[in-house]
Scaffold this motif. Structure first.
Motif, PDB file in Angstrom:
ATOM      1  N   THR A 106      59.474  23.648  60.278  1.00 40.48           N
ATOM      2  CA  THR A 106      58.129  23.079  60.242  1.00 40.48           C
ATOM      3  C   THR A 106      58.138  21.673  59.672  1.00 40.48           C
ATOM      4  OG1 THR A 106      57.332  25.307  59.833  1.00 40.48           O
ATOM      5  CG2 THR A 106      55.776  23.504  59.480  1.00 40.48           C
ATOM      6  N   ILE A 107      58.860  21.525  58.567  1.00 36.53           N
ATOM      7  CA  ILE A 107      58.898  20.228  57.917  1.00 36.53           C
ATOM      8  C   ILE A 107      59.692  19.217  58.724  1.00 36.53           C
ATOM      9  CG2 ILE A 107      59.792  19.025  55.883  1.00 36.53           C
ATOM     10  CD1 ILE A 107      59.039  21.489  54.264  1.00 36.53           C
ATOM     11  N   ALA A 108      60.792  19.677  59.295  1.00 35.95           N
ATOM     12  CA  ALA A 108      61.694  18.737  59.957  1.00 35.95           C
ATOM     13  C   ALA A 108      61.223  18.316  61.345  1.00 35.95           C
ATOM     14  CB  ALA A 108      63.091  19.345  60.046  1.00 35.95           C
ATOM     15  N   LEU A 109      60.524  19.198  62.032  1.00 38.54           N
ATOM     16  CA  LEU A 109      60.220  18.952  63.436  1.00 38.54           C
ATOM     17  C   LEU A 109      59.616  17.572  63.748  1.00 38.54           C
ATOM     18  CD1 LEU A 109      60.741  20.236  66.064  1.00 38.54           C
ATOM     19  CD2 LEU A 109      58.596  21.489  65.911  1.00 38.54           C
ATOM     20  N   PRO A 110      58.602  17.133  63.021  1.00 40.14           N
ATOM     21  CA  PRO A 110      58.054  15.815  63.340  1.00 40.14           C
ATOM     22  C   PRO A 110      59.113  14.705  63.294  1.00 40.14           C
ATOM     23  CG  PRO A 110      56.596  16.963  61.839  1.00 40.14           C
ATOM     24  CD  PRO A 110      57.831  17.811  61.971  1.00 40.14           C
ATOM     25  N   TYR A 111      60.004  14.787  62.329  1.00 39.19           N
ATOM     26  CA  TYR A 111      61.052  13.768  62.225  1.00 39.19           C
ATOM     27  C   TYR A 111      62.049  13.890  63.368  1.00 39.19           C
ATOM     28  CZ  TYR A 111      59.003  13.196  57.639  1.00 39.19           C
ATOM     29  OH  TYR A 111      58.113  12.980  56.619  1.00 39.19           O
ATOM     30  N   LEU A 112      62.323  15.128  63.745  1.00 36.57           N
ATOM     31  CA  LEU A 112      63.238  15.332  64.865  1.00 36.57           C
ATOM     32  C   LEU A 112      62.624  14.780  66.142  1.00 36.57           C
ATOM     33  CD1 LEU A 112      64.434  19.014  64.211  1.00 36.57           C
ATOM     34  CD2 LEU A 112      65.401  16.869  63.357  1.00 36.57           C
ATOM     35  N   GLU A 113      61.326  14.945  66.270  1.00 34.88           N
ATOM     36  CA  GLU A 113      60.650  14.412  67.447  1.00 34.88           C
ATOM     37  C   GLU A 113      60.767  12.889  67.493  1.00 34.88           C
ATOM     38  OE1 GLU A 113      56.813  16.052  66.837  1.00 34.88           O
ATOM     39  OE2 GLU A 113      57.396  18.011  67.619  1.00 34.88           O
ATOM     40  N   ASP A 114      60.531  12.273  66.341  1.00 29.13           N
ATOM     41  CA  ASP A 114      60.675  10.816  66.273  1.00 29.13           C
ATOM     42  C   ASP A 114      62.071  10.406  66.717  1.00 29.13           C
ATOM     43  OD1 ASP A 114      58.164  10.786  65.256  1.00 29.13           O
ATOM     44  OD2 ASP A 114      58.764  10.389  63.183  1.00 29.13           O
ATOM     45  N   LEU A 115      63.032  11.123  66.186  1.00 32.33           N
ATOM     46  CA  LEU A 115      64.423  10.803  66.492  1.00 32.33           C
ATOM     47  C   LEU A 115      64.691  10.981  67.983  1.00 32.33           C
ATOM     48  CD1 LEU A 115      67.245  10.050  65.644  1.00 32.33           C
ATOM     49  CD2 LEU A 115      67.631  12.427  64.929  1.00 32.33           C
ATOM     50  N   VAL A 238      71.123  16.843  60.396  1.00 25.14           N
ATOM     51  CA  VAL A 238      70.565  16.444  61.697  1.00 25.14           C
ATOM     52  C   VAL A 238      71.645  15.724  62.463  1.00 25.14           C
ATOM     53  CG1 VAL A 238      68.336  15.635  62.535  1.00 25.14           C
ATOM     54  CG2 VAL A 238      69.100  14.985  60.232  1.00 25.14           C
ATOM     55  N   SER A 239      71.599  15.804  63.759  1.00 27.31           N
ATOM     56  CA  SER A 239      72.533  14.994  64.535  1.00 27.31           C
ATOM     57  C   SER A 239      71.937  14.646  65.882  1.00 27.31           C
ATOM     58  CB  SER A 239      73.840  15.758  64.770  1.00 27.31           C
ATOM     59  OG  SER A 239      73.654  16.747  65.760  1.00 27.31           O
ATOM     60  N   ILE A 240      72.502  13.628  66.493  1.00 30.99           N
ATOM     61  CA  ILE A 240      72.236  13.417  67.909  1.00 30.99           C
ATOM     62  C   ILE A 240      73.564  13.480  68.631  1.00 30.99           C
ATOM     63  CG2 ILE A 240      70.162  12.017  67.584  1.00 30.99           C
ATOM     64  CD1 ILE A 240      71.734   9.585  68.181  1.00 30.99           C
ATOM     65  N   VAL A 241      73.519  13.992  69.835  1.00 36.02           N
ATOM     66  CA  VAL A 241      74.721  14.102  70.643  1.00 36.02           C
ATOM     67  C   VAL A 241      74.522  13.240  71.877  1.00 36.02           C
ATOM     68  CG1 VAL A 241      76.166  15.655  72.011  1.00 36.02           C
ATOM     69  CG2 VAL A 241      75.240  16.413  69.827  1.00 36.02           C
ATOM     70  N   THR A 242      75.446  12.350  72.089  1.00 40.56           N
ATOM     71  CA  THR A 242      75.322  11.404  73.197  1.00 40.56           C
ATOM     72  C   THR A 242      76.527  11.501  74.127  1.00 40.56           C
ATOM     73  OG1 THR A 242      76.560   9.671  72.077  1.00 40.56           O
ATOM     74  CG2 THR A 242      74.210   9.787  71.620  1.00 40.56           C
ATOM     75  N   ARG A 243      76.335  11.018  75.327  1.00 40.86           N
ATOM     76  CA  ARG A 243      77.477  10.893  76.228  1.00 40.86           C
ATOM     77  C   ARG A 243      78.434   9.865  75.612  1.00 40.86           C
ATOM     78  NH1 ARG A 243      77.298  12.490  81.224  1.00 40.86           N
ATOM     79  NH2 ARG A 243      75.037  12.582  81.156  1.00 40.86           N
ATOM     80  N   THR A 244      79.718  10.209  75.605  1.00 40.52           N
ATOM     81  CA  THR A 244      80.686   9.308  75.014  1.00 40.52           C
ATOM     82  C   THR A 244      80.704   7.975  75.754  1.00 40.52           C
ATOM     83  OG1 THR A 244      82.064  11.186  74.444  1.00 40.52           O
ATOM     84  CG2 THR A 244      83.096   9.015  74.349  1.00 40.52           C
ATOM     85  N   ASN A 245      80.657   6.911  74.994  1.00 35.77           N
ATOM     86  CA  ASN A 245      80.683   5.580  75.595  1.00 35.77           C
ATOM     87  C   ASN A 245      82.132   5.075  75.630  1.00 35.77           C
ATOM     88  OD1 ASN A 245      80.548   2.932  76.264  1.00 35.77           O
ATOM     89  ND2 ASN A 245      78.862   2.434  74.858  1.00 35.77           N
ATOM     90  N   GLY A 266      63.864  10.990  56.071  1.00 35.59           N
ATOM     91  CA  GLY A 266      62.481  11.414  56.206  1.00 35.59           C
ATOM     92  C   GLY A 266      62.315  12.886  55.853  1.00 35.59           C
ATOM     93  N   VAL A 267      63.160  13.697  56.433  1.00 32.74           N
ATOM     94  CA  VAL A 267      63.071  15.133  56.152  1.00 32.74           C
ATOM     95  C   VAL A 267      63.349  15.387  54.674  1.00 32.74           C
ATOM     96  CG1 VAL A 267      63.947  17.427  56.701  1.00 32.74           C
ATOM     97  CG2 VAL A 267      63.773  15.699  58.501  1.00 32.74           C
ATOM     98  N   SER A 268      64.366  14.744  54.146  1.00 35.51           N
ATOM     99  CA  SER A 268      64.706  14.935  52.736  1.00 35.51           C
ATOM    100  C   SER A 268      63.517  14.589  51.854  1.00 35.51           C
ATOM    101  CB  SER A 268      65.895  14.061  52.337  1.00 35.51           C
ATOM    102  OG  SER A 268      67.037  14.387  53.107  1.00 35.51           O
ATOM    103  N   ARG A 269      62.886  13.473  52.158  1.00 33.38           N
ATOM    104  CA  ARG A 269      61.730  13.062  51.368  1.00 33.38           C
ATOM    105  C   ARG A 269      60.625  14.105  51.481  1.00 33.38           C
ATOM    106  NH1 ARG A 269      60.407   8.667  53.955  1.00 33.38           N
ATOM    107  NH2 ARG A 269      62.544   7.894  54.115  1.00 33.38           N
ATOM    108  N   ALA A 270      60.411  14.582  52.695  1.00 32.21           N
ATOM    109  CA  ALA A 270      59.377  15.602  52.903  1.00 32.21           C
ATOM    110  C   ALA A 270      59.704  16.884  52.146  1.00 32.21           C
ATOM    111  CB  ALA A 270      59.220  15.893  54.386  1.00 32.21           C
ATOM    112  N   LEU A 271      60.982  17.084  51.879  1.00 30.24           N
ATOM    113  CA  LEU A 271      61.392  18.278  51.130  1.00 30.24           C
ATOM    114  C   LEU A 271      61.303  18.035  49.628  1.00 30.24           C
ATOM    115  CD1 LEU A 271      64.561  19.491  53.091  1.00 30.24           C
ATOM    116  CD2 LEU A 271      62.361  20.666  52.921  1.00 30.24           C
TER     117      LEU A 271
END
Lengths: 278, 278
Positions: A106-115, A238-245, A266-271
């Motif tokens: 719940t707390i993290a989702l908004p930040y994940l969306e931004d990301l 948190v992570s993002i996974v991208t196609r290797t460049n 952001g999430v840490s602060r929200a926590l």
DNA sequence: ACGCGTATTCCACTGAGTGGAAGAATACTA
DNA sequence: TAGTATTCTTCCACTCAGTGGAATACGCGT
């Protein structure tokens, strides 16, 4: 986790019997759980026949039949038209209430969306559970790279971005225990040597981000950062996974790094985490 | 749903006894489930003491103690440092595998993200379960209106956007049954008259969207559309919930309507639905 | 019609689960 | 510090709920 076959508990006519009769000393509850475990089992099947369940749970058919009926009547299992069984909505309903998962999500989702919005790549949220990274959330667009992570799934600590971050900030005895086991090499690039891994973990602790490339899935790289709670303890990653460049020497776009860091902060602060230390 | 208190199953010294001794005819499985139900129960408590569980489940303390221990050892319940119990990660892990929820969510999520991005409002995904709207997914930004929906939560069909859509496309006997009961009036604006509701349902079927304003939560309005599967059956509903606009005569921004429609169509198409009719 | 895999029903046997009661922790209060 | 709730844990004799082998019924392919 699952495991032992086990069988009947009767001792009956073993009077002068030769073979000791296999005894199932599991409690009723343990047997009920074994039935659920049949669905989680290695071969991730979404629906099973009664016989298959009995098989995987190591239970006699009639017992399975009775117990499955109990699960169905509660809603933990559902019977589909073709007669096969699958996990039921009730189980989902109860499961999603689990506080750890629910609160963090719940707390993290908004930040994940931004990301997600700023990167358009797979976004992962994972916690340390036992010796695995357990994926709590995953956002992906329509056209992201194929990856194997699933919500509710587990992946190893040493070959994923979130995993390595979680390991880096784990208690020392866990690190020692983990590194003392033999680690799977999924791709040529997977780092499995304890020495090298320790160096990597130190690097992650120093920089606050983990960078992985071609270590779990061919063609994909990842970038992960730690999430801390009020007490400063790392509780998730948190992570993002991208196609290797192929161009980039080592590590993805620097803008991505900033975005992942920002999401984690952001999430840490929200926590309730304070202090930005470097 | 939960309900009956129930008690011991012994008949013992009722020889000439007056009061019939209360008997608990629940099976072991049913008792185990009752323990889980204690956590879902009306008063949405995220952690409970042993006594509270025994109480809510209508079980003797010693029995509860033993059974809770079984749940804990499997991971379905977890004991926190303060001695209280909460739902465990294992339950979450198994629960999220539930096919209906998992498949729909996986397919729908990218479209929900798009919708969220273009509207910046709460985005909901719900299915019909029993006589409630069951919320499968919810995306919200940092500053969205306060609403009461939760992932895994249930809300009534007649007072929510997704609910009304689901009801509109439900089998006739369910509609009849639902409308024949007395419906809660949450706010002055909540429509509860069967006649009016039937007109609304017809309108929704005609236009393919439901518009609600001030019927569940003060200050919020919602806009919902149906999601169809390959067979054309309505299997879910998407909605956005916005702060009520005092200017707008009836219904929110027309751009929002297009976005919700687009999201619903997108998911339907991804589920294999063809034919755009109208 | 026959065989084969799967599901369901039946029932005599018995040990796993039961719960009251006593004992141990732990938390308030005076 | 003792005194009193309140919540948790352990014990154990009793017995009926759960058990599983076997027989039966179903469904499907050949």
């Amino acid at each position: 986790m699952s495991g032992k076959p086990a069988r009947a508990r009767f001792t009956e006519q073993q009077a002068e019997g030769e073979l000791s009769p296999p005894v199932d000393d599991r409690s009723v509850a343990a047997r009920l759980f074994a039935i659920l475990d049949a669905f989680t089992a290695p071969t991730q099947a979404s629906s099973l026949t009664l016989t298959a369940i009995a098989d995987r749970a190591g239970l006699p058919l009639s017992t399975t039949h009775r117990m499955v009926a109990e699960w169905v009547s509660w809603g933990g299992l559902a019977r589909q038209e073709d007669g096969r069984y699958s996990l039921g909505m009730r189980l989902w309903e109860v499961g999603v209430q689990t506080p750890t998962a629910r609160n963090l999500r719940t707390i993290a989702l908004p930040y994940l969306e931004d990301l997600y919005e700023s990167s358009r790549e797979h976004v992962h949220l994972a916690i340390l559970d036992g010796r695995d990274a357990l994926y709590l959330e995953k956002l992906s667009g329509h056209h992201a790279v194929r990856v194997i992570s699933r919500v509710g799934g587990r992946l190893p600590l040493h070959s994923t971005g979130v995993g390595l971050v979680l390991l880096a900030y784990a208690p020392n005895d866990l690190i020692d225990a983990y590194l003392s086991e033999s680690l799977d090499k999924y791709l040529p690039g997977t780092v499995t040597s304890p020495g090298e891994l320790r160096k990597r973990l130190a690097g992650i602790r120093a920089h606050g981000v983990a960078v992985m490339s071609e270590e779990m899935t061919a063609g994909s790289s990842s970038l992960a950062a730690p999430i801390r709670d009020r007490t400063g303890l790392v509780v998730a990653a948190v992570s993002i996974v991208t196609r290797t460049n192929p161009q980039a020497p080592r590590g993805p776009h620097p803008a991505h790094e900033q975005a992942v860091r920002a999401a984690a902060h952001g999430v840490s602060r929200a926590l309730g985490y304070r202090r930005s230390e470097a």
